[in-house]
Design an enzyme around this catalytic site. Structure first.
Site, PDB file in Angstrom:
ATOM      1  N   THR B  69      11.076  -4.754  -0.777  1.00  6.02           N
ATOM      2  CA  THR B  69      11.758  -3.683  -1.502  1.00  6.02           C
ATOM      3  C   THR B  69      12.699  -2.906  -0.576  1.00  6.02           C
ATOM      4  O   THR B  69      12.380  -2.651   0.580  1.00  6.02           O
ATOM      5  CB  THR B  69      10.714  -2.730  -2.097  1.00  6.02           C
ATOM      6  OG1 THR B  69       9.932  -3.474  -3.029  1.00  6.02           O
ATOM      7  CG2 THR B  69      11.347  -1.547  -2.786  1.00  6.02           C
ATOM      8  N   GLY B 108       3.890  -1.078   3.636  1.00  4.01           N
ATOM      9  CA  GLY B 108       2.692  -0.416   4.145  1.00  4.01           C
ATOM     10  C   GLY B 108       2.448  -0.783   5.603  1.00  4.01           C
ATOM     11  O   GLY B 108       2.531  -1.949   5.977  1.00  4.01           O
ATOM     12  N   GLU B 352       4.201  -4.190  -7.455  1.00  6.03           N
ATOM     13  CA  GLU B 352       3.922  -5.561  -7.903  1.00  6.03           C
ATOM     14  C   GLU B 352       4.355  -5.795  -9.348  1.00  6.03           C
ATOM     15  O   GLU B 352       3.697  -6.520 -10.089  1.00  6.03           O
ATOM     16  CB  GLU B 352       2.431  -5.896  -7.747  1.00  6.03           C
ATOM     17  CG  GLU B 352       1.942  -5.995  -6.319  1.00  6.03           C
ATOM     18  CD  GLU B 352       2.498  -7.227  -5.612  1.00  6.03           C
ATOM     19  OE1 GLU B 352       2.662  -8.272  -6.270  1.00  6.03           O
ATOM     20  OE2 GLU B 352       2.779  -7.121  -4.408  1.00  6.03           O
TER      21      GLU B 352
END
Lengths: 583, 583
Positions: B69, B108, B352
């Site tokens: 992303t 993350g 997701e």
């Protein structure tokens, strides 16, 4: 008249509210000083008490809060456990917390800020309980700020929102206060312990409650306007996908699903603001009646303000969350301000009267009015529609027709509740048990009533206030109000099918009209949120600023993160490096 | 077969998951190392690449994440802007972020933790773009942990949840990596820059995606079970009001409205867990087909996993919030753990695959299948119900009847969408424009399909798995599944009235049966949440502990607040005292 002195403009005008919002990112620990402490002094003190306390409070020589809710009791005020027992020997009240669950809990500013608090406690004189009464209690030393002996006071710990509001707990260990600290406008305890109830409409205390609810409905309009401004502006900047080859990615605001998520919030912000103003007018009319000794209109006002508080806070939080969802991942960033808006707003669903409890209060009134109608008696104006209830309202797709359909839905649901109540009673239950077993339906009936009210008020007020506008402005305002009606009609097809003659082709037509309206509003969407006239300093959002510099602001805010102040954090040396190569 | 080696039990067994949950209060910054970095190495590397990277990753010599992303693009992967241009002179790829919006965002562990990342970038060779490909990129020095030259990397700033997940950004300034760092299982770039696509089912990469969705549905069951355990236990401790004079205050769990808020979450946790297991079985069957060279069953699996991911994450967050509302003010305390559960869960609605986007993917399949049925062709098993669609399904109040009703609703809505599409096309629009204008209805159709699937799977699996149980256990499990059917039937009266022959008296009967079932489940409610077998260390909630010491724990947690560590905070001397007496 206690409440007539507290008008919204005196306590917290919309303009001041917005300026405060621009200066402070979070809730002030002094919120309840002006919001509850001062108004309660005005409302519940005698003239002499007021002369003593009010100037001190207004000069902030003393800083106060309002402590009613306890660890074990919120909604059920009669169940409060804190006691205030009068000792005629010393002419003092002895405040005591007999159990852990009787500790005061939630009072804003109590944690570390205030030095006084209004405390609600069960009043005992001569061994007899007179129910909950209000007292002014000093909590901390005015000079050293140390908690006074006999008190346990502190912060209740982290919360979903209101982190800066300093919510606190307070417990009493036989703590003594002077007799004069009972707020004596409505009830007095004489030196010898004689309890004297002052003859007065008990109903007058509804005043503050209704006032707070009017303010809350307006507050919901304001917060929802913020959220939808952020989401619509972001949706005009953000581009996504390529439905057609060789064409640029459209702004996400072009997608019908996005319009469906967002435009209802523009309408709803208008609906709530107009309804809040209308409720205020209704309220002042009721106050005027009461000054003339007529309290007949009070139950209707109470029923109205209860359901409006419940539905407006609930819808507002749900729609703010929908605005956040519409901003995808970036809506999850604190810097979007959407999480804080939700955290702040969702609390309003609970405080000052829980959602379910308030709707059930409205439902009591609805059932009572239904019985009046059955007996051929007149009912209050907002429930006049019950008198023209028939099994199936003739469907009519005009605004007035849709509003009448919503009223029919409400009437039909109230009727269903009454039938359920009577069925359970026929089965041998008493009224209260029958009521309990009908509560799920009663909540639904009160919600339906509230939606009917909101629809009628929003539409009527739109027509009224836009009458003097240009035809272009009027057209857009009418579109927004029509969108509100069509949105809720398509959301409530089951109700319409049950209680009106609407047909399958009418439903298809309704959906088409709704979708068409979304497309009509699209070109004005950015203009409509700009018209809320919220400055960047008020919105405080990386996604919603006027200049549309979304990605730049996201990065600028990210760089401020404390984690980014050094290239390698100590956590690497302390935890990560020892872990590497050890497995 | 890449995915066959990653079973839920290998990567993250439910038992391990629960132990981890008991130890860590928050999300680990290493989450994506095992959750995405390692699986992608397994799935997208050649045998040689795997031999090099996998042992290092498993020994945590290197720690990685997954960066796809970007600030400006999430859903639309083709729109990613990061480029990887092959330089045949040095046999390197040059990674570059041409714009601010092309910065990687959200990965993350990227913020301060990882030293490697998988990066998705547009691959260019010899001036030609081959679309998004995956690369392994070193981010930080293994020894000093300093970011490498040519990179801009850091934390993206505070978020609604995942505060400890270390989500980061990453930008490239003509950053060079070796040719071998392209993950070459599916496509290769030769030394001279020749691009070679390996002949393989492109569809195989669906594997990881579907796997993650199966896990998410199970994760939703787990989190909802936590929330409802907390709320039911609290509701058994909390007492409120006095419906009858001289009787003690009832546990709030006695109130029908409370049961209405909570019991659906017990049912839903069961529904999601059984559906996740069923989806896993379906998935492995599809994998087996694919090993035999048959990809016919893949589109159905994709449609299923898309809508289940959307609806399960959305329902789960909404029901967790409902559990929180049911706990009143105390649900707003962080120490209840309900705000964190919501914060964590609501993110799954977006990541997701966004809710709306996924439902529209399912809708594409539904419309395609409808056309197959019109042409008399066979359709996949989960859509077989489309073939028996009639305008009004005969209403039958048995579980099978309700499930068939939901299937009819779905079929009716798909039919309505097809009609809308054709109407718009008849009006002169091309298919894609007609599609856009029908998306609100298409989302609703996909939702209806998903609810039909959930209902059928939950009921069928309940009957199957409870067949061997005692009649008492079986009866309760059947009650829970029946509650699920009745809850959604009463929530969807409009749909039932449109697409079945259900009558007004059937609806009244449905509501009565639902309310009766709530009362039947009440005596087992605490037992049912105890049966989720979640230890206090996993629940981490002042309200939900097994021993019911709610008020004691609330106070214990409050006393830990940093604000309570000194009787008077410095803020008094610094801010409050100077303010007093100054007005």
């Amino acid at each position: 008249m206690m409440v007539s002195t507290i008008t919204p403009s005196r306590i917290q005008s919309p303009v001041l509210r917005r300026i405060a919002d621009a200066f402070f990112r979070e809730v002030s620990p002094f919120l309840l000083h002006l919001g509850m402490f001062v108004p309660t002094i005005i409302g519940q003190c005698t003239v002499e008490q007021k002369a003593y306390w009010l100037p001190r409070a207004l000069r902030m020589e003393i800083i106060g809060t309002y402590a009613q809710t306890e660890l074990g009791h919120g909604t059920f005020i009669r169940g409060l456990e804190t006691t205030a027992t009068y000792d005629e020997n010393t002419e003092e009240f002895v405040l005591h917390s007999p159990t852990l669950s009787s500790y005061k809990w939630w009072a804003g500013g109590m944690g570390k800020t205030v030095n006084h608090s209004i405390v609600v406690a069960q009043l005992y004189t001569k061994g007899e309980c007179h129910g909950p009464h209000t007292f002014i209690v000093q909590i901390r030393d005015l000079d050293s700020h140390m908690p006074l002996k006999g008190l346990k006071v502190g912060d209740i710990g982290p919360r979903l929102g209101f982190q800066t509001a300093d919510n606190g707990f307070l417990g009493f260990d036989n703590y003594r206060i002077p007799r004069e600290n009972l707020m004596m406008k409505n009830a007095e305890v004489l030196k010898d312990g004689t309890y004297v109830k002052i003859a007065r409409h008990g109903k007058l205390t509804y005043g503050t409650m209704v006032f707070v609810r009017v303010m809350l409905v307006s507050e919901m309009a304001f917060n929802l306007a913020k959220a939808v401004t952020i989401a619509v502006r972001y949706s005009a900047v953000r581009r996504q996908s390529q439905p057609k080859p060789n064409e640029p990615e459209p702004q996400v605001l072009e997608y019908l699903t996005q319009q469906h998520k967002l435009f209802i919030s523009i309408s709803t912000a208008h609906a709530f603001q107009l309804t809040s103003a209308w409720l205020w007018t209704t309220f002042t009319a009721v106050l005027a009646d009461m000054r003339d000794g007529n309290t007949d209109t009070l139950p209707e006002l109470h029923a109205l303000s209860s359901c409006l508080k419940a539905i407006c806070t609930s819808d507002c939080s749900a729609f703010i969350e929908q605005c956040r969802f519409a901003c995808g991942g970036h809506g999850y960033m604190i810097s979007s301000n959407l999480p804080s808006l939700y955290g702040f707003t969702t609390a309003t669903r609970t405080y000052e009267g829980d959602y379910t409890v308030l709707l059930l209060q409205t439902a009591r009134f609805l059932v009572k009015m239904w019985e009046q109608v059955e007996q051929g008696n007149a009912v209050t104006p907002t429930l006049e529609y019950l008198t023209r209830h028939q099994n199936k309202e003739i469907w009519d797709e005009s605004p007035e027709g849709i509003i009448r359909a919503f009223e029919s839905v409400s009437a039909g649901k109230v009727k269903g509740c009454v039938a359920s109540l009577r069925k359970h009673m026929k089965d041998g239950l008493d009224y209260e048990d029958a009521w309990q077993l009908t509560t799920v339906q009663l909540v639904a009936a009160a919600e339906a009533h509230c939606r009917a009210i909101l629809s009628r008020v929003y539409w009527t007020e739109t027509v009224r206030v836009s009458a003097g506008s240009s035809s272009e402005v009027r057209a857009v305002l009418h579109q927004l109000a029509a969108l509100y009606l069509l949105y809720w009609a398509t959301e409530r097809t089951g109700d319409l099918l049950r209680f009106t003659t609407i047909s399958e082709s009418d439903l298809v037509n309704l959906q088409e009209r709704y979708e068409e309206l979304l497309r009509k509003i699209r070109p004005n969407a950015v203009g409509l949120v700009d018209a809320f006239d919220l400055r960047d300093e008020t919105l405080r959002s990386t996604l919603g600023s006027y200049d549309g510099r979304v990605y730049e602001r996201l990065m600028e805010e990210a760089l401020k993160s404390p984690l980014n102040q050094e290239p390698v954090n100590q956590s690497f040396h302390k935890y990560i490096k020892p872990l590497m190569n050890k497995l």
